[in-house]
Design a protein around this motif. Structure first.
Motif, PDB file in Angstrom:
ATOM      1  N   ILE A 116       0.843  -1.201   0.000  1.00 31.71           N
ATOM      2  CA  ILE A 116       0.000   0.000   0.000  1.00 31.71           C
ATOM      3  C   ILE A 116       0.876   1.248   0.000  1.00 31.71           C
ATOM      4  O   ILE A 116       1.973   1.246   0.555  1.00 31.71           O
ATOM      5  CB  ILE A 116      -0.959   0.027   1.219  1.00 31.71           C
ATOM      6  N   ALA A 117       0.375   2.308  -0.641  1.00 30.24           N
ATOM      7  CA  ALA A 117       1.106   3.575  -0.701  1.00 30.24           C
ATOM      8  C   ALA A 117       0.110   4.722  -0.778  1.00 30.24           C
ATOM      9  O   ALA A 117      -1.095   4.510  -0.992  1.00 30.24           O
ATOM     10  CB  ALA A 117       2.041   3.594  -1.909  1.00 30.24           C
ATOM     11  N   HIS A 142       3.997   1.798   2.453  1.00 25.76           N
ATOM     12  CA  HIS A 142       5.350   1.547   1.957  1.00 25.76           C
ATOM     13  C   HIS A 142       6.035   2.845   1.568  1.00 25.76           C
ATOM     14  O   HIS A 142       7.223   3.043   1.854  1.00 25.76           O
ATOM     15  CB  HIS A 142       5.311   0.601   0.755  1.00 25.76           C
ATOM     16  N   HIS A 143       5.304   3.741   0.906  1.00 27.88           N
ATOM     17  CA  HIS A 143       5.872   5.038   0.540  1.00 27.88           C
ATOM     18  C   HIS A 143       4.766   6.059   0.330  1.00 27.88           C
ATOM     19  O   HIS A 143       3.593   5.714   0.175  1.00 27.88           O
ATOM     20  CB  HIS A 143       6.745   4.941  -0.721  1.00 27.88           C
ATOM     21  N   ILE A 144       5.162   7.323   0.363  1.00 26.05           N
ATOM     22  CA  ILE A 144       4.256   8.453   0.166  1.00 26.05           C
ATOM     23  C   ILE A 144       4.774   9.272  -1.014  1.00 26.05           C
ATOM     24  O   ILE A 144       5.961   9.615  -1.055  1.00 26.05           O
ATOM     25  CB  ILE A 144       4.204   9.377   1.407  1.00 26.05           C
ATOM     26  N   VAL A 145       3.908   9.583  -1.959  1.00 22.67           N
ATOM     27  CA  VAL A 145       4.277  10.481  -3.049  1.00 22.67           C
ATOM     28  C   VAL A 145       3.569  11.809  -2.820  1.00 22.67           C
ATOM     29  O   VAL A 145       2.335  11.854  -2.757  1.00 22.67           O
ATOM     30  CB  VAL A 145       3.890   9.904  -4.432  1.00 22.67           C
ATOM     31  N   ASN A 146       4.346  12.878  -2.678  1.00 17.14           N
ATOM     32  CA  ASN A 146       3.807  14.226  -2.470  1.00 17.14           C
ATOM     33  C   ASN A 146       3.868  14.977  -3.798  1.00 17.14           C
ATOM     34  O   ASN A 146       4.909  15.516  -4.177  1.00 17.14           O
ATOM     35  CB  ASN A 146       4.602  14.956  -1.402  1.00 17.14           C
ATOM     36  N   GLY A 147       2.748  15.015  -4.496  1.00 16.51           N
ATOM     37  CA  GLY A 147       2.714  15.530  -5.855  1.00 16.51           C
ATOM     38  C   GLY A 147       3.230  16.937  -6.045  1.00 16.51           C
ATOM     39  O   GLY A 147       3.885  17.234  -7.043  1.00 16.51           O
TER      40      GLY A 147
END
Length: 237
Positions: A116-117, A142-147
């Motif tokens: 999951i992310a 698992h990870h975070i993407v900050n757009g």
């Protein structure tokens, strides 16, 4: 009574990975955004309408500021708007709360070994403000993407890049069709579809139904989600 909207069972394809939006889906921050925006508009006698808001949800920070100032005719540059908004967010965002069903679903998927992310349009600074009281919860991903801060994300939603970047950062780099996106906004639904992913939408009740018709599944709450519909491990009885 749930307002779950599902189609034929054959419309759902099995997935292996899940990607979550954050604002309005995991956290109740959309109402905080509305409050902050209206406070900025008040001195100029402008009203931040729902019709405008629903077109902005999921866009990058700068895109939102640019559109609000232009659409409402505010005598502010996008940069000036962002500065005013940032000050208000410092006060409001630490009080954010988890949305119904979010903790149960995320913990379940984590426990069952489903990767999951998070793919959020928020900047790193904004993300840190919103999640400061929910660090254990967000550590499950698992990870975070900050757009708004990530150089690999080439555009805000409805551009699909944030979801494609997010999928590429799982160790096994799953194909887009193996990823299930959870969203609350029409722009997010469009972005997920453009990325070639199925998408579950949990829209604000005010969102026009025709704007979420493209979703694979529409729910009134994450509490109504049945993982087994997409080949994911069901909740334990």
């Amino acid at each position: 009574m749930s307002s779950t909207k599902i189609g034929k069972m054959t419309e759902f394809k099995n997935v292996t990975h899940c990607i979550f939006d954050m604002d309005g889906l995991l956290l109740n921050t959309e109402s905080l955004y509305t409050r902050a925006t209206q406070e900025i508009c008040d001195p100029y006698g402008k009203t931040y309408t729902w019709q405008l808001k629903q077109t902005l949800m999921g866009m990058s920070t700068y895109e939102v500021a640019n559109k609000i100032t232009k659409e409402l005719g505010l005598p502010l540059s996008a940069e000036e708007y962002q500065e005013l908004a940032a000050e208000k967010y410092k006060v409001l965002f630490p009080g954010s709360q988890l949305m119904p069903g979010a903790e149960k679903l995320v913990k379940h998927l984590k426990q069952k070994g489903v990767p999951i992310a998070v793919a959020t349009s928020s900047s790193i600074e904004s993300y840190n403000l919103k999640t400061q009281n929910h660090k254990e919860f967000f550590a499950l991903f698992h990870h975070i993407v900050n757009g708004s801060s990530d150089p690999e994300v080439t555009g805000g939603k409805p551009d699909p890049s944030i979801f494609l970047v997010c999928a590429s950062r799982f160790p096994d780099k799953p194909s887009p069709h193996m990823c299930l996106v959870f969203e609350d906004a029409p722009n997010g639904v469009t972005a997920a579809k453009k990325a070639g992913m199925q998408v579950v939408v949990v829209p604000d009740p005010h969102v026009s139904k025709d704007l979420t018709e493209g979703a694979t599944l529409c729910l009134s709450s994450l509490e109504d989600f049945k993982p087994e519909l997409f080949g994911l491990p069901p909740y334990d009885e």
